[in-house]
Enzyme design. Structure first.
Site, PDB file in Angstrom:
ATOM      1  CG  HIS A 161      -0.242   0.268   2.506  1.00  8.56           C
ATOM      2  ND1 HIS A 161       0.434  -0.716   3.161  1.00  8.56           N
ATOM      3  CD2 HIS A 161      -0.081   1.389   3.246  1.00  8.56           C
ATOM      4  CE1 HIS A 161       0.970  -0.222   4.266  1.00  8.56           C
ATOM      5  NE2 HIS A 161       0.679   1.048   4.337  1.00  8.56           N
TER       6      HIS A 161
HETATM    7  C1  UD1 Z   1      -2.145   5.115   6.163  1.00  7.71           C
HETATM    8  C2  UD1 Z   1      -0.833   5.576   6.796  1.00  7.71           C
HETATM    9  C3  UD1 Z   1       0.217   4.497   6.624  1.00  7.71           C
HETATM   10  C4  UD1 Z   1      -0.264   3.166   7.146  1.00  7.71           C
HETATM   11  C5  UD1 Z   1      -1.566   2.834   6.442  1.00  7.71           C
HETATM   12  C6  UD1 Z   1      -2.135   1.527   6.905  1.00  7.71           C
HETATM   13  C7  UD1 Z   1      -0.421   7.976   6.684  1.00  7.71           C
HETATM   14  C8  UD1 Z   1       0.401   9.034   6.047  1.00  7.71           C
HETATM   15  N1  UD1 Z   1      -0.323   6.775   6.134  1.00  7.71           N
HETATM   16  O1  UD1 Z   1      -1.911   4.996   4.765  1.00  7.71           O
HETATM   17  O2  UD1 Z   1       1.367   4.871   7.362  1.00  7.71           O
HETATM   18  O3  UD1 Z   1       0.707   2.184   6.893  1.00  7.71           O
HETATM   19  O4  UD1 Z   1      -2.513   3.876   6.738  1.00  7.71           O
HETATM   20  O5  UD1 Z   1      -3.228   1.171   6.104  1.00  7.71           O
HETATM   21  O6  UD1 Z   1      -1.095   8.257   7.653  1.00  7.71           O
HETATM   22  N2  UD1 Z   1      -9.319   4.515   2.018  1.00  7.71           N
HETATM   23  C9  UD1 Z   1     -10.530   3.879   1.973  1.00  7.71           C
HETATM   24  N3  UD1 Z   1     -11.088   3.469   3.136  1.00  7.71           N
HETATM   25  C10 UD1 Z   1     -10.482   3.674   4.340  1.00  7.71           C
HETATM   26  C11 UD1 Z   1      -9.249   4.328   4.366  1.00  7.71           C
HETATM   27  C12 UD1 Z   1      -8.663   4.733   3.204  1.00  7.71           C
HETATM   28  O7  UD1 Z   1     -11.099   3.670   0.917  1.00  7.71           O
HETATM   29  O8  UD1 Z   1     -11.045   3.259   5.377  1.00  7.71           O
HETATM   30  C13 UD1 Z   1      -8.694   4.951   0.762  1.00  7.71           C
HETATM   31  C14 UD1 Z   1      -8.993   6.377   0.433  1.00  7.71           C
HETATM   32  O9  UD1 Z   1      -9.240   6.459  -0.918  1.00  7.71           O
HETATM   33  C15 UD1 Z   1      -7.714   7.126   0.758  1.00  7.71           C
HETATM   34  C16 UD1 Z   1      -6.651   6.049   0.567  1.00  7.71           C
HETATM   35  O10 UD1 Z   1      -7.288   4.808   0.883  1.00  7.71           O
HETATM   36  O11 UD1 Z   1      -7.494   8.229  -0.061  1.00  7.71           O
HETATM   37  C17 UD1 Z   1      -5.475   6.229   1.456  1.00  7.71           C
HETATM   38  O12 UD1 Z   1      -5.849   6.358   2.849  1.00  7.71           O
HETATM   39  P1  UD1 Z   1      -4.951   7.248   3.828  1.00  7.71           P
HETATM   40  O13 UD1 Z   1      -5.507   7.211   5.195  1.00  7.71           O
HETATM   41  O14 UD1 Z   1      -4.709   8.594   3.231  1.00  7.71           O
HETATM   42  O15 UD1 Z   1      -3.538   6.521   3.820  1.00  7.71           O
HETATM   43  P2  UD1 Z   1      -3.126   4.978   3.740  1.00  7.71           P
HETATM   44  O16 UD1 Z   1      -2.539   4.714   2.401  1.00  7.71           O
HETATM   45  O17 UD1 Z   1      -4.196   4.069   4.228  1.00  7.71           O
END
Ligand code: UD1
Length: 364
Positions: free
Chosen positions: A207
């Protein structure tokens, strides 16, 4: 004297880290915990599922911030957390890990003069292009109590000029959770549900933006996974970001044509623990999985050029692998020719880290 602690969670890896702390607080009636969920992760599979499995209480407050750019997400958490601090006036704010929720809540707290504790402090990849590295450096710089999982983290903090009396080597709360759930996870029917044979399959998770956000980075990794899947099952619980990018880059057809590459929804904690524990190897770019595989004794190939968790390489089963097709296939080939890994237990990764943190906070 009461010690009111606001505990912050936001994203999936935070839930396993806060669970043993909330459990340890119950042994100390003077600790009054408040649980705040920022809502950074919000899907059932990325958040709620873990609350049930880990015995976490409903959050007292959910800030509901959701996804966004780094600036938008961090700003939304800062703004939403400030009134919570003003209303609850805690004696301490405790943040874990390195996600955007960690730095945002830490910053809001210290700006209002509240004391801050950071659990999993001092880890450094040395790679400032990683969003988590920025979160780690900044959170550590403003924390009053820095709880470390490994000796290298203590050294990193000292080298950054952080006062020795703020730094505590306590062990690893994520491993507290693993050890207390290891037996229960064995009940999971995930292997039969996915038609897997004990010790014969590979687990993959991906991811990190550096691996999944551009087709040029993601393609060689997918090619490696397809190559592995030509000879053994590969189970890939897929993060929403990665799923979205597979679709956006037009990679879905290639995946559909290789059914032994099994893309599944993100799994709950117990299913995933069982899946890792019985795998031939794990391919990942996660931070926590490097530590979990070390304790489980399962070979871990980390598809990154650096790690902030060096003890998993020096003492554990972890190996850094260039995220290219040939490097991944060759590293897995090496692993397959050797006998399965041996569980390692780095110092203080003994299931008692949360208890140590409580004792220190109570004396503070
Ligand atoms: C975040 C953390 C990362 C951690 C990871 C675990 C930061 C900078 N990054 O990354 O360190 O390893 O979590 O998963 O805080 N999304 C969904 N549903 C959700 C959550 C996210 O669909 O419940 C999608 C959204 O489109 C979002 C993307 O995933 O834009 C990324 O989510 P985000 O929280 O920005 O960062 P992660 O890549 O999950």
């Amino acid at each position: 004297m009461r010690l009111k602690i606001i505990n912050v969670v936001g994203a999936r890896p935070n839930f396993m880290k806060i669970a043993p702390l909330l459990a340890a607080y119950r042994d100390h009636p003077s600790i009054e915990p408040v649980l705040v969920h920022t809502g950074q992760h919000y899907d059932e599979a990325m958040s709620r599922l873990f609350f049930g499995q880990l015995g976490l209480p409903e959050p007292d407050i959910n800030l509901g911030v959701g996804s966004g750019s780094h600036a938008a997400q961090t700003a939304a958490i800062l703004t939403a957390f400030e009134p919570v601090l003003l209303e609850h006036r805690p004696d301490l704010v405790l943040v874990v890990g390195d996600v955007n929720s960690t730095i945002a809540c830490g910053l809001a707290a210290v700006k209002l003069g509240f004391r801050l504790a950071h659990v999993e402090a001092g880890l450094r990849s040395g790679d400032r292009s990683m969003p988590e590295e920025i979160n780690r450096v900044l959170t550590d710089a403003i924390s009053d109590y820095l709880f470390c999982t490994e000796r290298a983290a203590v050294e990193n903090l000292l080298a950054e000029g952080i006062a020795r009396e703020r730094i505590f080597l306590v062990g690893n709360v994520m491993i507290d959770t693993l050890l207390s759930n290891r037996q229960r996870a064995e009940q999971s029917p995930i292997l039969s549900a996915l038609g897997l044979e004990d010790g014969q399959y590979v687990v993959a998770t991906l991811h990190r933006p550096s691996n999944v956000d551009s087709p040029d980075d993601l393609r060689p990794i997918l090619e490696a996974l397809l190559g592995i899947a030509a000879r053994r099952a590969v189970v890939f619980p897929i993060h929403p970001r990665t799923r979205r990018n597979f679709a956006a880059f037009g990679f879905e057809d290639a995946i559909r044509q290789r059914p032994s590459l099994k893309l599944v929804e993100p799994l709950g904690y117990l299913d995933f623990l069982k899946l890792m524990a019985h795998a031939r190897a794990v391919l990942t770019d996660s931070g926590g999985i490097q530590e979990e595989t070390t304790i489980l004794g399962v070979p871990c190939l980390t598809l990154r050029r650096n790690t902030e968790r060096p003890i998993t390489v020096t003492q554990g089963t972890n190996r850094l692998v260039e995220p290219t097709r040939d490097a991944i296939l060759s590293a897995l080939g090496d692993v397959e020719t050797r006998s399965p890994g041996v569980p390692a237990m780095p110092a203080l990764w003994d299931g008692k880290a949360a208890g140590r943190i409580c004792e220190i906070l109570l004396c503070a």
